[in-house]
Motif scaffolding. Structure first.
Motif, PDB file in Angstrom:
ATOM      1  N   ALA A 109      15.415  14.458  15.614  1.00  0.00           N
ATOM      2  CA  ALA A 109      14.425  15.347  16.367  1.00  0.00           C
ATOM      3  C   ALA A 109      14.828  16.730  15.839  1.00  0.00           C
ATOM      4  O   ALA A 109      15.965  16.922  15.461  1.00  0.00           O
ATOM      5  N   ASN A 110      13.964  17.546  15.733  1.00  0.00           N
ATOM      6  CA  ASN A 110      14.277  18.853  15.411  1.00  0.00           C
ATOM      7  C   ASN A 110      14.288  19.899  16.704  1.00  0.00           C
ATOM      8  O   ASN A 110      13.515  19.719  17.409  1.00  0.00           O
ATOM      9  N   LEU A 111      15.337  20.664  16.648  1.00  0.00           N
ATOM     10  CA  LEU A 111      15.486  21.928  17.671  1.00  0.00           C
ATOM     11  C   LEU A 111      15.334  23.047  17.119  1.00  0.00           C
ATOM     12  O   LEU A 111      16.064  23.472  16.182  1.00  0.00           O
ATOM     13  N   MET A 112      14.533  23.967  17.663  1.00  0.00           N
ATOM     14  CA  MET A 112      14.492  25.406  17.183  1.00  0.00           C
ATOM     15  C   MET A 112      15.377  26.136  18.085  1.00  0.00           C
ATOM     16  O   MET A 112      15.179  26.416  19.385  1.00  0.00           O
ATOM     17  N   ILE A 113      16.413  26.606  17.555  1.00  0.00           N
ATOM     18  CA  ILE A 113      17.540  27.281  18.333  1.00  0.00           C
ATOM     19  C   ILE A 113      17.095  28.464  19.397  1.00  0.00           C
ATOM     20  O   ILE A 113      17.416  28.202  20.181  1.00  0.00           O
ATOM     21  N   ALA A 114      16.468  29.434  18.753  1.00  0.00           N
ATOM     22  CA  ALA A 114      16.096  30.398  19.532  1.00  0.00           C
ATOM     23  C   ALA A 114      14.612  30.312  20.304  1.00  0.00           C
ATOM     24  O   ALA A 114      14.508  31.297  21.104  1.00  0.00           O
ATOM     25  N   MET A 115      13.930  29.381  20.098  1.00  0.00           N
ATOM     26  CA  MET A 115      12.810  29.386  20.639  1.00  0.00           C
ATOM     27  C   MET A 115      12.571  28.297  22.023  1.00  0.00           C
ATOM     28  O   MET A 115      11.520  28.348  22.708  1.00  0.00           O
ATOM     29  N   ASN A 116      13.826  27.740  22.347  1.00  0.00           N
ATOM     30  CA  ASN A 116      13.854  26.716  23.382  1.00  0.00           C
ATOM     31  C   ASN A 116      14.676  26.997  24.280  1.00  0.00           C
ATOM     32  O   ASN A 116      16.058  26.762  23.755  1.00  0.00           O
ATOM     33  N   PRO A 117      14.708  27.484  25.578  1.00  0.00           N
ATOM     34  CA  PRO A 117      15.965  27.579  26.263  1.00  0.00           C
ATOM     35  C   PRO A 117      16.462  26.038  26.586  1.00  0.00           C
ATOM     36  O   PRO A 117      17.534  26.086  27.547  1.00  0.00           O
ATOM     37  N   HIS A 118      16.114  25.015  26.670  1.00  0.00           N
ATOM     38  CA  HIS A 118      16.363  23.495  27.076  1.00  0.00           C
ATOM     39  C   HIS A 118      16.909  23.044  26.042  1.00  0.00           C
ATOM     40  O   HIS A 118      17.161  21.641  26.344  1.00  0.00           O
ATOM     41  N   ASN A 119      17.381  23.317  25.151  1.00  0.00           N
ATOM     42  CA  ASN A 119      17.903  22.575  23.789  1.00  0.00           C
ATOM     43  C   ASN A 119      19.258  21.724  24.308  1.00  0.00           C
ATOM     44  O   ASN A 119      19.370  20.572  23.970  1.00  0.00           O
ATOM     45  N   GLU A 120      20.235  22.358  25.163  1.00  0.00           N
ATOM     46  CA  GLU A 120      21.390  21.619  25.597  1.00  0.00           C
ATOM     47  C   GLU A 120      20.804  20.310  26.427  1.00  0.00           C
ATOM     48  O   GLU A 120      21.195  19.166  26.022  1.00  0.00           O
ATOM     49  N   ALA A 121      19.904  20.561  27.200  1.00  0.00           N
ATOM     50  CA  ALA A 121      19.507  19.702  27.980  1.00  0.00           C
ATOM     51  C   ALA A 121      18.810  18.282  27.078  1.00  0.00           C
ATOM     52  O   ALA A 121      18.947  17.036  27.446  1.00  0.00           O
ATOM     53  N   ILE A 122      17.963  18.822  25.984  1.00  0.00           N
ATOM     54  CA  ILE A 122      17.447  17.984  25.387  1.00  0.00           C
ATOM     55  C   ILE A 122      18.540  17.079  24.261  1.00  0.00           C
ATOM     56  O   ILE A 122      18.115  15.914  24.229  1.00  0.00           O
ATOM     57  N   LEU A 123      19.299  17.946  24.048  1.00  0.00           N
ATOM     58  CA  LEU A 123      20.410  17.125  23.036  1.00  0.00           C
ATOM     59  C   LEU A 123      21.149  16.076  24.074  1.00  0.00           C
ATOM     60  O   LEU A 123      21.273  14.849  23.613  1.00  0.00           O
ATOM     61  N   GLU A 124      21.300  16.222  25.175  1.00  0.00           N
ATOM     62  CA  GLU A 124      21.680  14.993  26.112  1.00  0.00           C
ATOM     63  C   GLU A 124      20.887  14.204  26.330  1.00  0.00           C
ATOM     64  O   GLU A 124      21.323  12.842  26.224  1.00  0.00           O
ATOM     65  N   ILE A 125      19.501  14.236  26.372  1.00  0.00           N
ATOM     66  CA  ILE A 125      18.575  13.372  26.295  1.00  0.00           C
ATOM     67  C   ILE A 125      18.661  12.286  25.249  1.00  0.00           C
ATOM     68  O   ILE A 125      18.407  11.016  25.201  1.00  0.00           O
ATOM     69  N   LEU A 126      18.455  13.115  24.009  1.00  0.00           N
ATOM     70  CA  LEU A 126      18.761  12.596  22.561  1.00  0.00           C
ATOM     71  C   LEU A 126      19.851  11.704  22.375  1.00  0.00           C
ATOM     72  O   LEU A 126      19.630  10.420  22.015  1.00  0.00           O
ATOM     73  N   ALA A 127      21.046  11.960  22.739  1.00  0.00           N
ATOM     74  CA  ALA A 127      22.073  11.184  22.746  1.00  0.00           C
ATOM     75  C   ALA A 127      21.929  10.166  23.598  1.00  0.00           C
ATOM     76  O   ALA A 127      22.576   8.882  22.979  1.00  0.00           O
ATOM     77  N   GLU A 128      21.601  10.356  24.881  1.00  0.00           N
ATOM     78  CA  GLU A 128      21.667   9.082  25.683  1.00  0.00           C
ATOM     79  C   GLU A 128      20.783   8.128  25.149  1.00  0.00           C
ATOM     80  O   GLU A 128      20.912   6.851  25.550  1.00  0.00           O
ATOM     81  N   ALA A 129      19.697   8.576  24.387  1.00  0.00           N
ATOM     82  CA  ALA A 129      18.571   7.561  24.001  1.00  0.00           C
ATOM     83  C   ALA A 129      19.190   7.151  22.658  1.00  0.00           C
ATOM     84  O   ALA A 129      18.466   6.007  22.052  1.00  0.00           O
ATOM     85  N   GLY A 130      20.374   7.189  22.196  1.00  0.00           N
ATOM     86  CA  GLY A 130      21.141   6.657  21.039  1.00  0.00           C
ATOM     87  C   GLY A 130      20.394   7.270  19.684  1.00  0.00           C
ATOM     88  O   GLY A 130      20.712   6.783  18.508  1.00  0.00           O
ATOM     89  N   ILE A 131      19.887   8.582  19.642  1.00  0.00           N
ATOM     90  CA  ILE A 131      19.632   9.237  18.546  1.00  0.00           C
ATOM     91  C   ILE A 131      20.819   9.891  18.091  1.00  0.00           C
ATOM     92  O   ILE A 131      21.811  10.284  18.815  1.00  0.00           O
TER      93      ILE A 131
END
Ligand code: FMN
Length: 287
Positions: free
Chosen positions: A68-90
């Protein structure tokens, strides 16, 4: 095995370039099933349930690795998204549009790998400093958001970055076939990121008019227009052509926001002649 394949876990070092909010699990799965590295575009996705749905949608269709791609300055939820990605095995993400030091501590804490997208050579050093595992080097010919200032093309940028850092490099921009893929490797890249060529595929969720605009695009058929406070490489349409013929300045005519009436695409559009299945493009590229 090259370092980049170890990072991606895919068969081929061919990464699907994220395109704004354009997401379709079928497209991501098609890239991964064909041996590439499929990629969800989460740069602007703020709804965490939507993130979970997209991941589940891809997993239903493939057991091959995707990211998945995360745009650092564009999304305030990046940390929560990273946790979801890690949890999903990405295992691997790409990061773009912002300072890597803001996001790599979290990426590392979760045990993920990250490739950071850069548009200029000195930024490769910042990516290394921040702990990125590799860089995606996006030259001036690329589709997507660009700076408004002077830029170098990949012919210059890839060797420059390869001389500057030891982490693996993927080339983004100007690749649609075997010639471009091999050229990127000859310049020192270990892989490529493909945006426009995958936009114009059978599986792509892009509207038909967008795909057709890429097919119709010829040499010198793109221009930088204002978008999100910077610039977006845009396919020149008839209206723009008329404006240019009348001596109008396109960047004044298409002020930020108005550019939504246009289609984005890279200079490589000139080499894309028909809408094909993803698998056919990848197989030709590595043949
Ligand atoms: C319309 C469009 C939107 C894009 N949106 C994003 C994005 O949201 N995040 C990102 O990191 N890159 C984005 N990109 C860049 C692509 O992921 C990719 O790096 C680039 O298109 C590569 O150049 P190419 O078009 O010559 O293949 C976008 C590109 C295009 C054409």
């Amino acid at each position: 095995m090259s370092q980049i394949l170890e990072i991606l876990g895919s068969k081929y070092p061919i990464i699907q370039g994220p395109i704004g909010e354009l997401n379709d699990p079928k497209m991501v799965a098609a890239v991964s099933e064909a041996g590439g590295f499929g990629m969800l575009a989460l740069g602007f996705v703020q709804n965490l349930d939507k993130v979970k749905q997209l991941i589940a949608g891809v997993k239903e269709l493939t057991d091959k690795p995707f990211g998945a791609n995360l745009m650092i300055a564009m999304n305030p939820h990046n940390e929560a998204i990273l946790e979801i990605l890690a949890e999903a095995g990405i295992k691997t993400v790409t990061t773009s549009a912002g300072a890597p030091k803001k996001i790599y501590p979290k990426i590392k804490e979760l045990g993920l790998k990250g490739l950071h997208v850069i548009l200029a050579a000195p930024l490769a050093l910042k990516a290394v400093e921040a702990g990125a595992d590799g860089v995606v080097v996006s030259g001036a010919e690329s589709g997507g958001l660009r700076t408004t200032g002077p830029e170098s093309s990949n012919m210059i940028l890839i060797p420059l970055v390869c001389d500057l850092v030891d982490i693996p490099v993927a080339a983004a921009g100007g690749v649609a076939d075997r010639r471009g893929f091999r050229a990127a490797l000859a310049l020192g890249a270990q892989g490529v990121q493909i945006g426009t060529a995958f936009l114009a595929t059978e599986e792509s969720p892009a509207p038909q008019e967008w795909k057709q605009a890429i097919i119709d695009c010829t040499d010198a058929g793109t221009v930088l227009l204002p978008r999100l406070g910077i610039a977006m490489r845009t396919l020149i349409n008839d209206e723009m052509r008329q404006m240019m013929a009348s001596g109008l300045d396109l960047s004044k005519e298409y002020k930020a926001g108005d550019a939504s009436k246009t289609w984005g695409g890279g200079q490589i559009s000139a080499l894309i002649k028909k809408i094909r299945p993803v698998k056919e493009i990848i197989e030709e590229m590595v043949s």
